[in-house]
Motif scaffolding. Structure first.
Motif, PDB file in Angstrom:
ATOM      1  N   UNK A   1       1.287  -1.856  -0.164  1.00  0.00           N
ATOM      2  CA  UNK A   1       0.026   0.101  -0.246  1.00  0.00           C
ATOM      3  C   UNK A   1       1.173   1.408  -0.131  1.00  0.00           C
ATOM      4  N   UNK A   2       1.920   1.429   0.861  1.00  0.00           N
ATOM      5  CA  UNK A   2       3.219   2.496   0.773  1.00  0.00           C
ATOM      6  C   UNK A   2       3.403   2.656  -0.487  1.00  0.00           C
ATOM      7  N   UNK A   3       4.270   1.587  -0.627  1.00  0.00           N
ATOM      8  CA  UNK A   3       5.361   2.011  -2.422  1.00  0.00           C
ATOM      9  C   UNK A   3       4.063   1.931  -3.163  1.00  0.00           C
ATOM     10  N   UNK A   4       2.980   1.454  -3.801  1.00  0.00           N
ATOM     11  CA  UNK A   4       1.814   2.257  -4.792  1.00  0.00           C
ATOM     12  C   UNK A   4       1.662   3.751  -4.139  1.00  0.00           C
ATOM     13  N   UNK A   5       1.071   3.793  -3.082  1.00  0.00           N
ATOM     14  CA  UNK A   5       0.802   5.418  -2.966  1.00  0.00           C
ATOM     15  C   UNK A   5       1.848   6.034  -2.911  1.00  0.00           C
TER      16      UNK A   5
ATOM     17  N   UNK B   1       2.712   8.989   4.420  1.00  0.00           N
ATOM     18  CA  UNK B   1       1.902   7.308   4.212  1.00  0.00           C
ATOM     19  C   UNK B   1       2.020   5.432   4.851  1.00  0.00           C
ATOM     20  N   UNK B   2       3.614   5.904   5.633  1.00  0.00           N
ATOM     21  CA  UNK B   2       2.885   5.151   6.661  1.00  0.00           C
ATOM     22  C   UNK B   2       2.534   5.374   7.959  1.00  0.00           C
ATOM     23  N   UNK B   3       2.734   6.956   8.707  1.00  0.00           N
ATOM     24  CA  UNK B   3       1.975   6.921   9.732  1.00  0.00           C
ATOM     25  C   UNK B   3      -0.279   7.223   8.655  1.00  0.00           C
ATOM     26  N   UNK B   4      -0.185   6.676   7.988  1.00  0.00           N
ATOM     27  CA  UNK B   4      -1.513   7.153   7.616  1.00  0.00           C
ATOM     28  C   UNK B   4      -2.242   5.758   7.835  1.00  0.00           C
ATOM     29  N   UNK B   5      -0.962   4.205   7.239  1.00  0.00           N
ATOM     30  CA  UNK B   5      -1.335   3.116   7.796  1.00  0.00           C
ATOM     31  C   UNK B   5      -1.157   2.350   9.143  1.00  0.00           C
ATOM     32  N   UNK B   6      -0.896   3.459   9.205  1.00  0.00           N
ATOM     33  CA  UNK B   6      -0.478   3.068  10.801  1.00  0.00           C
ATOM     34  C   UNK B   6      -1.660   3.377  12.050  1.00  0.00           C
TER      35      UNK B   6
ATOM     36  N   UNK C   1      12.023   1.279   4.873  1.00  0.00           N
ATOM     37  CA  UNK C   1      12.235  -0.250   4.344  1.00  0.00           C
ATOM     38  C   UNK C   1      12.964   0.226   2.381  1.00  0.00           C
ATOM     39  N   UNK C   2      13.666  -0.118   2.105  1.00  0.00           N
ATOM     40  CA  UNK C   2      15.435   0.195   1.157  1.00  0.00           C
ATOM     41  C   UNK C   2      14.319   0.210   0.229  1.00  0.00           C
ATOM     42  N   UNK C   3      13.189  -0.616   0.036  1.00  0.00           N
ATOM     43  CA  UNK C   3      13.166  -1.132  -1.338  1.00  0.00           C
ATOM     44  C   UNK C   3      11.747   0.534  -1.717  1.00  0.00           C
ATOM     45  N   UNK C   4      10.857   0.848  -0.598  1.00  0.00           N
ATOM     46  CA  UNK C   4      10.796   1.888  -1.430  1.00  0.00           C
ATOM     47  C   UNK C   4      11.150   2.993  -1.732  1.00  0.00           C
TER      48      UNK C   4
ATOM     49  N   UNK D   1       5.322  -0.058  -8.612  1.00  0.00           N
ATOM     50  CA  UNK D   1       4.738  -0.269  -6.539  1.00  0.00           C
ATOM     51  C   UNK D   1       4.052  -1.668  -6.661  1.00  0.00           C
ATOM     52  N   UNK D   2       3.428  -2.073  -7.253  1.00  0.00           N
ATOM     53  CA  UNK D   2       2.163  -3.138  -7.491  1.00  0.00           C
ATOM     54  C   UNK D   2       3.123  -4.088  -7.195  1.00  0.00           C
ATOM     55  N   UNK D   3       3.421  -4.780  -8.221  1.00  0.00           N
ATOM     56  CA  UNK D   3       5.065  -5.121  -9.090  1.00  0.00           C
ATOM     57  C   UNK D   3       5.733  -5.208  -7.774  1.00  0.00           C
ATOM     58  N   UNK D   4       6.124  -4.563  -7.432  1.00  0.00           N
ATOM     59  CA  UNK D   4       7.005  -4.531  -6.342  1.00  0.00           C
ATOM     60  C   UNK D   4       6.623  -5.199  -4.911  1.00  0.00           C
ATOM     61  N   UNK D   5       5.868  -4.370  -4.537  1.00  0.00           N
ATOM     62  CA  UNK D   5       5.060  -4.529  -3.270  1.00  0.00           C
ATOM     63  C   UNK D   5       5.202  -5.907  -3.188  1.00  0.00           C
ATOM     64  N   UNK D   6       4.049  -6.941  -4.630  1.00  0.00           N
ATOM     65  CA  UNK D   6       4.025  -8.011  -4.448  1.00  0.00           C
ATOM     66  C   UNK D   6       4.867  -9.232  -4.658  1.00  0.00           C
TER      67      UNK D   6
END
Lengths: 176, 229
Positions: free
Chosen positions: B46-50, B78-83, B107-110, B130-135
């Protein structure tokens, strides 16, 4: 001049992004804060029922002067039992460790439950908290710390001592 | 076709965990149980896509000099939002993820995808990446968690597996077991994708994130002036 304009633009853009993100979080907080508070209250309520299963009446007592800062609230249950809600941290803790302790009128522990813990996942979910059941202010220190989570179990033990001491102070205040 | 490739790249060929070796800390920590792995994977997705979408949208507005602080602010937001949302509506899951949820910020990925992809592509492609990397991240976590939970704890998603109870390998649920499974999975993916995985950039000028700056300033990488800086 061009470089200065670039610097000004950088500051403006970064500030604008910070403000927009803050506004977005403020709006989210406005909607989620009451739900989060409800969820926390329910969690505390569940923990009170865990440490004192037969609960007929409950009222919140004023935390006595001199009680440790880990004591967050004290409840008087069924007019004779005490339930103490604590929040403590260990040396390496990344978040508060939430503990609820049930204490009988004679100052003995009737139940202990860990409501939140952000470190090793197994601590507190096994039988370790039960080792404190039946202990009082003089004997709780006899319980060993937990191998592998030494700092957390030390903080846990200290919090239990804080709860027992707070109830003693409360009873002393009431008698005085 | 290109769009599909953007999405599928993150699954195996450029899997962020098993090929790019990013986000190792949450991978090792959250792959002890399948439920934790899925929850962590979906939160990070979710964070990656946004963040990818927003960073792509702002790529022409954000000056190069402050791009990293801007990315961090967007990602942290976005992370705080998800939290907040998770603590409010999925409190049990929030407790399970613990401190690792907040650590998605670093997270280095993001940050990696923001720097490597989102600031060079349009919003749709960035969101798809973001979706592909997240999956891909979720898939890697799920595979690792399955191995560790099934063999280490004789259970799957908390459900006990009766016939394995006497054959548990407890070390797999401990940190050394995490590294062991991680290493084996990287080796397996390297074997399966031999020749197809991206070649890692060397530590030369081209691999340096500041290479573009040096060129703009008219300095050659590796010169005394650049090195002194």
């Amino acid at each position: 001049m061009k470089k200065m304009n670039g610097n000004v633009k950088s500051v403006i853009v970064l500030t604008a992004i910070c403000l927009i993100v803050t506004a977005l979080l403020a709006v989210t907080n406005h909607f989620t804060a009451p739900v989060i508070k409800d969820a926390r209250d329910k969690k505390i309520e569940r923990s009170l029922k865990t440490v004192i299963p037969e609960m007929y009446s409950i009222r919140e007592a004023v935390i006595p002067e001199g009680a440790a800062s880990t004591v967050k609230s004290i409840y008087i249950v069924n007019d004779e039992l005490y339930a103490v809600v604590l929040a403590t941290t260990s040396a390496y803790s990344s978040g508060d460790m939430g503990i609820t302790v049930g204490i009988s009128a004679d100052g003995r522990i009737t139940g202990v439950t860990l409501t939140s813990y952000f470190e090793s996942k197994d601590f507190g979910k096994d039988t370790y908290p039960n080792n404190y059941i039946g202990k009082d202010v003089n004997s709780y220190a006899d319980v060993d710390t937990f191998s592998g989570v030494t700092y957390s179990s030390m903080a846990f033990k200290k919090a239990i001592g804080d709860a027992l001491q707070a109830v003693e102070l409360l009873k002393g205040g009431a008698e005085g | 076709m290109k769009k599909i490739k953007v999405f599928t790249n993150g699954l195996i060929k450029e899997n962020p965990v098993l090929v790019l070796v990013l986000g190792t800390c949450p991978t090792l920590a959250m792959s002890v149980s399948v439920i934790n792995a899925i929850a962590m994977g979906l939160a990070a997705t979710a964070v990656l896509i946004c963040s990818n979408a927003v960073i792509s949208l702002l790529r022409k507005v954000i000056p190069d000099t402050v791009r990293i602080p801007c990315y961090i602010v967007v990602i942290a937001g976005f992370v705080t939002l998800v939290q907040m949302l998770m603590e409010a509506y999925l409190p049990d899951l929030y407790d399970m993820l613990g401190v690792y949820l907040a650590l998605i910020v670093v997270n280095c990925i993001i940050l990696g995808r923001a720097e490597m992809f989102a600031n060079k592509h349009n919003v749709f492609e960035s969101a798809l990446d973001g979706l592909g990397m997240g999956f891909g991240f979720t898939l890697a976590l799920l595979l690792m968690a399955t191995v560790r939970e099934v063999l280490g704890n004789a259970s799957f998603a908390g459900m006990s597996i009766g016939f394995l109870q006497d054959y548990k390998i407890p070390i797999l649920t401990a940190p050394p077991g995490g590294f062991l499974v991680f290493g084996c999975m990287i080796a397996l993916v390297a074997y399966l994708t031999r020749g197809k995985a991206p070649i890692k950039k060397s530590f030369d000028c081209e691999g340096c994130p500041s290479a573009a700056f040096c060129r703009k300033e008219g300095k050659a990488c590796g010169t005394a002036e650049t090195e002194a800086k």
